[in-house]
Design a protein around this motif. Structure first.
Motif, PDB file in Angstrom:
ATOM      1  N   LYS A 139      -3.833  14.723   8.194  1.00  7.82           N
ATOM      2  CA  LYS A 139      -2.327  14.668   8.372  1.00  7.82           C
ATOM      3  C   LYS A 139      -1.895  13.418   9.023  1.00  7.82           C
ATOM      4  N   PRO A 140      -2.695  13.034  10.079  1.00  8.11           N
ATOM      5  CA  PRO A 140      -2.214  11.862  10.879  1.00  8.11           C
ATOM      6  C   PRO A 140      -2.649  10.500  10.009  1.00  8.11           C
ATOM      7  N   THR A 174      -7.611  -6.647   5.809  1.00  2.12           N
ATOM      8  CA  THR A 174      -6.737  -6.368   7.231  1.00  2.12           C
ATOM      9  C   THR A 174      -5.351  -5.701   6.834  1.00  2.12           C
ATOM     10  N   TYR A 175      -4.822  -4.888   7.481  1.00  2.00           N
ATOM     11  CA  TYR A 175      -3.619  -4.212   7.100  1.00  2.00           C
ATOM     12  C   TYR A 175      -2.599  -4.276   8.249  1.00  2.00           C
ATOM     13  N   GLN A 176      -1.252  -4.107   7.718  1.00  2.00           N
ATOM     14  CA  GLN A 176      -0.172  -3.537   8.681  1.00  2.00           C
ATOM     15  C   GLN A 176       0.025  -2.323   8.174  1.00  2.00           C
ATOM     16  N   GLU A 177      -0.173  -1.298   9.117  1.00  2.00           N
ATOM     17  CA  GLU A 177       0.111  -0.001   8.730  1.00  2.00           C
ATOM     18  C   GLU A 177       1.716   0.659   9.171  1.00  2.00           C
ATOM     19  N   ALA A 178       2.038   1.408   8.369  1.00  2.00           N
ATOM     20  CA  ALA A 178       3.309   2.179   8.264  1.00  2.00           C
ATOM     21  C   ALA A 178       3.142   3.350   8.641  1.00  2.00           C
ATOM     22  N   ASP A 179       4.013   4.184   9.048  1.00  2.00           N
ATOM     23  CA  ASP A 179       3.880   5.917   9.279  1.00  2.00           C
ATOM     24  C   ASP A 179       4.152   6.311   7.902  1.00  2.00           C
ATOM     25  N   GLY A 180       3.341   7.614   7.317  1.00  2.00           N
ATOM     26  CA  GLY A 180       3.474   8.206   6.268  1.00  2.00           C
ATOM     27  C   GLY A 180       3.297   9.556   6.403  1.00  2.00           C
ATOM     28  N   SER A 181       3.460  10.395   5.434  1.00  2.00           N
ATOM     29  CA  SER A 181       3.393  11.712   5.370  1.00  2.00           C
ATOM     30  C   SER A 181       2.765  12.234   4.101  1.00  2.00           C
ATOM     31  N   ILE A 182       1.539  12.810   4.132  1.00  2.00           N
ATOM     32  CA  ILE A 182       0.963  13.211   2.819  1.00  2.00           C
ATOM     33  C   ILE A 182       1.646  14.378   2.034  1.00  2.00           C
ATOM     34  N   SER A 200       6.550  12.505  -1.218  1.00  2.00           N
ATOM     35  CA  SER A 200       5.641  12.110   0.221  1.00  2.00           C
ATOM     36  C   SER A 200       4.633  11.241  -0.205  1.00  2.00           C
ATOM     37  N   ASP A 201       3.886  10.581   0.572  1.00  2.00           N
ATOM     38  CA  ASP A 201       2.919   9.327   0.335  1.00  2.00           C
ATOM     39  C   ASP A 201       1.735   9.543  -0.203  1.00  2.00           C
ATOM     40  N   THR A 202       1.742   9.686  -1.500  1.00  2.00           N
ATOM     41  CA  THR A 202       0.492   9.893  -2.208  1.00  2.00           C
ATOM     42  C   THR A 202       0.455   9.241  -3.516  1.00  2.00           C
ATOM     43  N   ILE A 212       0.853  -1.312   0.015  1.00  2.00           N
ATOM     44  CA  ILE A 212       0.092  -0.078   0.216  1.00  2.00           C
ATOM     45  C   ILE A 212       0.764   1.329  -0.004  1.00  2.00           C
ATOM     46  N   ARG A 213       0.877   2.205  -1.015  1.00  2.00           N
ATOM     47  CA  ARG A 213       1.625   3.071  -1.261  1.00  2.00           C
ATOM     48  C   ARG A 213       0.872   4.413  -0.964  1.00  2.00           C
ATOM     49  N   TYR A 214      -0.566   4.593  -0.908  1.00  2.00           N
ATOM     50  CA  TYR A 214      -1.165   5.763  -0.886  1.00  2.00           C
ATOM     51  C   TYR A 214      -2.631   5.116  -0.384  1.00  2.00           C
ATOM     52  N   ALA A 215      -3.339   6.162   0.346  1.00  2.00           N
ATOM     53  CA  ALA A 215      -4.613   6.014   0.792  1.00  2.00           C
ATOM     54  C   ALA A 215      -5.719   5.992  -0.332  1.00  2.00           C
TER      55      ALA A 215
END
Ligand code: MOS
Length: 752
Positions: free
Chosen positions: A673-674, A126-134, A337-339, A98-101
């Motif tokens: 942002k979160p 089901t996901y395993q979530e990592a930190d990102g910044s948009i 950034s993560d988009t 997963i690279r973007y929301a």
């Protein structure tokens, strides 16, 4: 014969559009068709760890639920910025990444659209979530293509520091622009039908041939086995240019279920499954002598790009073309950034950069104590500042003079805050607009019939701009027919090659091919009728017969109408393929376009720099107590070579200016942002102007002759209207309040 070019012609498709008989891609319903729905990622960055499809599969009407593990024969293509036809270089559902929301993670096919949506809601991921910044971090930016100057991503001319040192006044300013989304009225959609190894795709598109070439290549099919159909497009603005993941998923899903499948992307999903305008930062350092002549010009653009791929719309290439200056430094930078992949959105290189440039120029004018129009005049140039070639035509100051006159610029108060009207502070602002004249090879087939009809066919597109109408006008003018007698067919990949409807190129490039076809028809006719024993041009040297809009003329005043001449030949009609091959188009560029890619020449060629120019002036009013910002008047003047249709061109320019007001005061894709998501993913919360926000909009269309750009003398006008507006509004706000706003959109809280 009534004049058909440079006049106001009502759209030939107007009746079809308002009566609903113009069919858009999603109006096609092949028999046995099923409906698709996307399941989109709830997280922005991480992994899919499990997908439970059982509830969805037992939902009545659901036919299949595909995941990255079960979708058969799913193909991908290279992204646009890597030289391919894709909207992105990262393809969802190839694996668990997963690279973007909002990235597609599953695809539901059902008997009805409602069942497909219900099924999509029931897929449990089901996901395993990592930190990102948009958002990008501008401090973490890098130069595009670092290490190689060849593409001009870093350009240095003269000595910037020396230019700043010798300046009487300098400005050093940074501007920011936000993420924006296109929001075309027509939803994104794709309908795919396989019949054995033959595939038909209906999809709103700015480039049907690119789509066909890319899809055929991905599946290893001959291009003749793939049809791509897009007769009408309900707004594109850059969002319907590339091959998108949702299209390739639909093609695979149709194969998987063995039936045609139509996907209509939901409005919220339109904010995540396609491209957008990346956020940016624009840094300017300018220096000028006491007379206002620029001694130093620096522009560093930092634009957002995803973690994968580099989205490069080089605005510095345009800003450095504007004003004469001996010392120039520009840098084109990106920050990740993560988009999803951004892309182009109306004036992708100009909207953001000209907000910065033209605001900085205004600031410089105030520091110098100069009228901002005079500052542009002092720095106007007929030679490209870094490429040392003349402009093929440049009517910037003519535009300023015309708009000054229409707007009443001489009524502008000299001091900040000097103009008021009751409880309103009044300010005037101006800004330069430009857009490059990009050149692409094109063909067009024209069949002219002596019965008084003509047929024009080419794989161009009408993205809502009036292309059907202008193509008919060009043929009508050359052949001496009423516009209604010309039938135009476009929007199918099987038709003669025409370029992408992007970069404001269609009217100029594809239109020139239609023009050429008509000239060739006249040449063939001249040969045939000059060899006949009777008729006004019998016996005349055919090389001396010329086409004069509907009439064939001999050297001694003999003449015959094209239609009469067609009636004399045995066939009664002639069909030819016209071409547009500008001298700046190398064999390689022509080959690129003809093999399904984008072979763009210009705006700078070894001989000329080709740009359209304009100037905009606005009046803003800011209420002393509520601080609301109003734009009661926006005036403009543009010069862009030949005007084909004064009505549709006017609408294009006016629409661009209104979208400019939107960018200036309303429009922003808000972010969570979160969660690294785009937040206001619907038209209710993504603000655009309504009628009450738009008051007087005036557009002057200046005459300009340019024999170099193409045989019609046309420069593209699809994007120039938006370019100067935000800066003109910001400059007017400064005039009214003394507040220099540097971030779009500019809102009440900025002028408190
Ligand atoms: Mo337009 S942004 O060039 O599709």
């Amino acid at each position: 014969m009534a004049q058909t070019i440079n006049t106001e012609v009502t759209r030939t498709d107007a009746r079809r559009k308002v009566t609903g008989t113009a069919t858009y891609a999603a109006d096609e319903t092949p028999s046995g068709m099923l409906h698709g729905a996307l399941v989109c990622s709830a997280i922005a960055v991480g992994q899919v760890t499990a997908i439970d499809t059982s509830a969805a599969e037992s939902e009545p009407g659901v036919v299949a639920v595909f995941t990255h593990e079960t979708l058969p024969d799913y193909k991908t293509v290279k992204g646009f910025y890597a030289g391919g036809p894709g909207s992105s270089s990262f393809w969802p559902m190839e694996g668990t990444d997963i690279r973007y929301a909002g990235q597609p993670v599953a695809y539901v096919v059902a008997e009805t659209a409602a069942a497909a949506r219900r099924g999509a809601d029931l897929v449990n991921v089901t996901y395993q979530e990592a930190d990102g910044s948009i958002h990008m971090d501008p401090e973490d930016s890098f130069v595009v293509g670092a290490g190689e100057d060849s593409e001009g991503m870093v350009l240095t001319k003269g000595d910037l520091q020396a230019g700043l040192d010798e300046a009487a006044q300098t400005v050093d300013m940074t501007f920011t622009t936000p993420f924006q989304h296109h929001n075309p009225m027509e939803m994104f959609s794709a309908t795919a039908e396989w019949r054995g190894d033959r595939l038909t795709v209906w999809m709103p598109s700015q480039s049907v041939r690119t789509l066909r070439h890319g899809i055929a290549g991905a599946y290893g099919l001959p291009e003749t086995s793939v049809r791509v159909i897009s007769p009408f497009v309900g707004g594109a603005f850059g969002s319907k240019a590339g091959i998108t993941p949702y299209a390739m998923l639909t093609i695979a899903a149709a194969k998987g279920v063995g039936a045609p499948v139509r996907l209509i992307v939901t409005r919220p999903q339109m904010y995540t499954v396609a491209t957008f305008r990346p956020e940016s930062r624009q840094q300017f350092r300018l220096g000028a002598d006491a007379q206002g002549r620029l001694t130093a010009f620096e522009h560093v653009e930092i634009a957002q790009t995803p973690q994968f791929g580099e989205i490069v719309n080089p605005g510095t290439h345009i800003t450095r073309a504007m004003y004469a200056c001996p010392n120039i430094h520009t840098e084109q930078r990106l920050a990740r950034s993560d988009t999803n992949s951004g892309g182009f959105m109306r004036a992708p290189n100009e909207m953001q950069t000209f907000f910065g440039l033209e605001s900085a120029m205004d600031e410089l004018a105030w520091k110098l104590g100069m009228d901002p129009v005079e500052l542009r005049r002092v720095n106007d140039t007929m030679t490209h500042p870094t490429e040392d070639v003349p402009f093929s035509s440049r009517s910037l100051m003519e535009s300023y003079d015309a708009v000054s006159n229409s707007f009443g610029w001489d009524q502008r108060g000299r001091e900040i805050g000097s103009m008021t009207d009751g409880d309103w502070l009044v300010g005037y602002g101006c800004a330069t607009a430009t857009y490059p004249t990009n050149i692409l090879a094109s063909n067009a087939r024209v069949r002219a019939q002596g019965t008084g009809n003509a047929y024009v066919e080419l794989a161009a597109h009408d993205v809502g701009t009036g292309t059907y109408t202008i193509m008919a006008q060009i043929a009508a003018a050359r052949l001496g027919l009423p516009v209604e007698a010309v039938d135009v067919v476009m929007g199918e990949a099987d038709l003669p090659v025409a370029p992408i409807s992007g970069g404001s190129t269609t009217a100029a490039s594809a239109g020139s091919a239609v023009h050429d076809a008509c000239v060739k028809i006249a040449q063939q006719l001249a040969t045939q009728i000059s060899g006949m024993s009777e008729g006004p041009l019998s016996g005349v040297d055919p090389s001396r017969i010329t086409l004069d809009d509907g009439t064939l003329r001999g050297p001694d005043g003999q003449s015959q109408s094209v239609m009469e001449a067609l009636q004399m030949i045995p066939e009664g009609e002639i069909e030819v393929v016209g071409t547009f091959r500008h001298p700046a188009l190398t064999d390689q560029l022509i080959k690129a376009t003809f093999s399904g890619g984008y072979g763009t020449a210009g705006p700078v060629t070894p001989e000329f720099a080709m740009f359209a120019f304009g100037a905009e002036m606005v009046e803003v009013r800011i209420h002393k107590y509520t601080h609301e910002i109003r734009v009661p008047r926006i005036h403009s003047a543009f010069a862009a070579g030949t005007w084909l249709n004064r009505k549709t061109a006017h609408s294009q320019l006016m629409g661009g200016m209104i979208w400019g007001i939107s960018s200036a005061l309303h429009e922003v894709t808000e972010t969570d942002k979160p969660r690294s998501r785009f937040l206001n993913a619907n038209i209710a919360e993504y603000l655009v102007p309504v009628n009450a926000d738009i008051r007087e909009v005036r557009v002057e269309m200046l005459e300009e002759q340019d024999d170099y750009v193409n045989p019609l003398g046309v420069k593209g006008i699809g994007e120039i209207g938006i370019v100067g507006t935000a800066a003109a509004i910001g400059n007017a706000i400064y005039h009214a309040t003394g507040k220099r706003l540097t971030a779009l959109p500019m809102t009440i809280s900025d002028v408190l």
